[in-house]
Scaffold this active site. Structure first.
Site, mmCIF file in Angstrom:
data_model
loop_
_atom_site.group_PDB
_atom_site.id
_atom_site.type_symbol
_atom_site.label_atom_id
_atom_site.label_comp_id
_atom_site.label_asym_id
_atom_site.label_seq_id
_atom_site.Cartn_x
_atom_site.Cartn_y
_atom_site.Cartn_z
ATOM 1 N N TRP A 102 0.946 -1.349 0.089
ATOM 2 C CA TRP A 102 0.024 -0.015 0.142
ATOM 3 C C TRP A 102 0.940 1.092 0.097
ATOM 4 C CZ3 TRP A 102 -4.351 -0.001 -2.169
ATOM 5 C CH2 TRP A 102 -5.195 -1.013 -1.912
ATOM 6 N N ASP A 171 -1.394 6.923 6.349
ATOM 7 C CA ASP A 171 -2.567 5.960 5.784
ATOM 8 C C ASP A 171 -2.839 5.217 7.083
ATOM 9 O OD1 ASP A 171 -4.361 4.139 4.502
ATOM 10 O OD2 ASP A 171 -2.995 3.839 2.909
ATOM 11 N N LYS A 195 -12.631 -1.034 6.455
ATOM 12 C CA LYS A 195 -11.798 -1.996 7.226
ATOM 13 C C LYS A 195 -12.370 -1.768 8.736
ATOM 14 C CE LYS A 195 -8.889 -2.316 3.438
ATOM 15 N NZ LYS A 195 -8.250 -1.586 2.717
HETATM 16 C C1 LIG Z 1 -7.605 -0.891 1.364
HETATM 17 C C2 LIG Z 1 -6.568 0.021 1.582
HETATM 18 C C3 LIG Z 1 -6.332 1.128 0.754
HETATM 19 C C4 LIG Z 1 -7.271 1.436 -0.486
HETATM 20 O O1 LIG Z 1 -8.646 1.619 0.204
HETATM 21 P P1 LIG Z 1 -9.811 1.926 -1.184
HETATM 22 O O2 LIG Z 1 -10.884 2.616 0.201
HETATM 23 O O3 LIG Z 1 -10.319 0.820 -1.595
HETATM 24 O O4 LIG Z 1 -9.354 3.136 -1.969
HETATM 25 C C5 LIG Z 1 -5.335 2.007 0.974
HETATM 26 N N1 LIG Z 1 -4.201 1.882 2.084
HETATM 27 C C6 LIG Z 1 -4.702 0.755 2.909
HETATM 28 C C7 LIG Z 1 -3.497 0.601 4.019
HETATM 29 C C8 LIG Z 1 -5.650 -0.071 2.622
HETATM 30 O O5 LIG Z 1 -5.836 -1.218 3.815
#
Ligand SMILES: *Cc1c(COP(=O)(O)O)cnc(C)c1O
Length: 359
Positions: A102, A171, A195
């Site tokens: 990511w 993030d 998540k």
């Molecule tokens: C799932 C995820 C993303 C992407 O998220 P979306 O909402 O599908 O764009 C980005 N960074 C991390 C750490 C993730 O787990």
């Protein structure tokens, strides 16, 4: 109706209590005779929901007053680009820490707008470790440093918070609200909700006030963090139903005892699962111990040809979505906030029995 233990990495499990409440309010929310889904985002009722959601989030992770909270669309992936649009100002470079798939994807998106300065990378070690905290050296010329606090695919999570002379952008899509953090050390936090905090469709942005006043004339209004902060995240129609459910998740977490209590439960769950893996001859998790994620636990079966059987037996016992990410294979158990301790206990028991039978 029986609910399975769902180990999906995202969208993932939500607390059953929250879903039951959604169900009971689906046709008529708060005596309105209409669903939240059917209310105007300009109504005072929805305004109360989005304001509560912000208040609850501020309370749960102690967001200082000089930070704005935004509820936007696009998912974390979109904000890989939107963040440089808003935060670059007159700068031309971005520092990045490369600890997994990511953070690497984020860097490659940001590369379209700025020079990328890789401050640290664990790629040569197959993303099995974390960079040494004392080795991080930032460029004062960069607009900000980007990192991913929890690498959802690789199963690597920062075990420390670091400081930098430039704003830190984190993030936290897959571990926001899973433990206490010091928001004041960060310039911007972003997270797709699906998540750990709600359904897909809403992306939370927590941003320090002073970062909103950089040059951003060419940013579309919808993704202009300053304009959105002046408009209660409602320049256009926000994902109202997702925000409503997120608000219920936040209230549920407050009733549970807050992030501190959740952190304690998360620690128990992850310790139990890693112990099960480490004490077995069949399963293996390759991540260095101090870099292991408390949220996403990837593992492999050391014996060939057992994966299908493992997954189908697990499914038959109500343990679903244990297959690893398509890019890395193997297995992965995502054990976010909403996964109860009993779910991890059931998984460990299943894994022990499976090893006895086939290992
Ligand atoms: C799932 C995820 C993303 C992407 O998220 P979306 O909402 O599908 O764009 C980005 N960074 C991390 C750490 C993730 O787990």
């Amino acid at each position: 109706m029986e609910r399975n233990y769902n180990f999906c990495a995202g969208p993932s499990m939500l607390p059953t209590e929250v879903l039951t409440q959604v169900q009971s309010e689906l046709l008529s929310w708060n005596g309105m005779g209409a669903s939240v889904m059917e209310l105007s985002h300009r109504s005072k009722e929805f305004e109360s929901i989005i304001k509560n959601c912000e208040t609850n989030l501020r309370h749960l992770i102690n967001i200082p007053d000089n930070y704005h909270v935004l509820f936007l669309q696009g998912g974390a992936y979109t904000h890989f680009s939107v963040i440089p649009w808003n935060l670059l100002g007159t700068k031309t470079s971005i520092d990045v820490i490369n600890t997994g798939i990511w953070s690497k994807k984020a860097a490659s998106a940001m590369q379209k707008y700025a020079h990328i300065n890789v401050v640290a990378s664990t790629e040569s070690e197959n993303f099995r470790t974390l960079p040494d905290k004392t080795s991080l050296e930032f460029s004062k010329e960069s607009a900000f440093v980007h990192y991913c606090d929890n690498e959802t695919i690789n199963g690597v999570e920062f075990s420390y918070q670091f400081e930098a002379p430039i704003p830190i952008v984190a993030d936290m899509s897959s571990n926001i609200l899973s433990r206490k953090i010091d928001v004041s050390k960060l310039g911007l936090i972003y997270a797709g909700a699906q998540k750990n905090i709600g359904p897909a469709g809403v992306t939370v942005i927590i941003v320090k006030d002073e970062l909103l006043y950089l040059l951003s004339d060419r940013v579309p209004d919808i993704f202009d963090y300053k304009k959105q902060s002046q408009n209660l995240s409602m320049i256009n129609t926000p994902p109202t139903f997702s925000i409503y459910i997120m608000d219920l998740v936040l209230k549920y977490l407050i009733d549970l005892g807050g992030v501190e209590k959740q952190e304690e439960i998360n620690r128990k769950k992850s310790e139990m699962l890693y112990k099960c893996i480490d004490s077995s001859a069949l399963y293996e998790n390759p991540i260095e111990i101090n870099a292991r994620s408390r949220m996403n636990v990837p593992f492999i079966l050391k014996e060939q040809g057992l994966e299908e059987k493992f997954l189908s037996d697990a499914r038959n016992q109500g343990l679903i979505n244990l297959e690893g990410h398509r890019s890395v294979g193997g297995m992965r158990a995502s054990i976010y906030n909403a996964m109860p301790l009993s779910g991890v206990e059931a998984l460990c028991e299943f894994m022990n029995n499976f090893e006895k039978s086939y290992g």
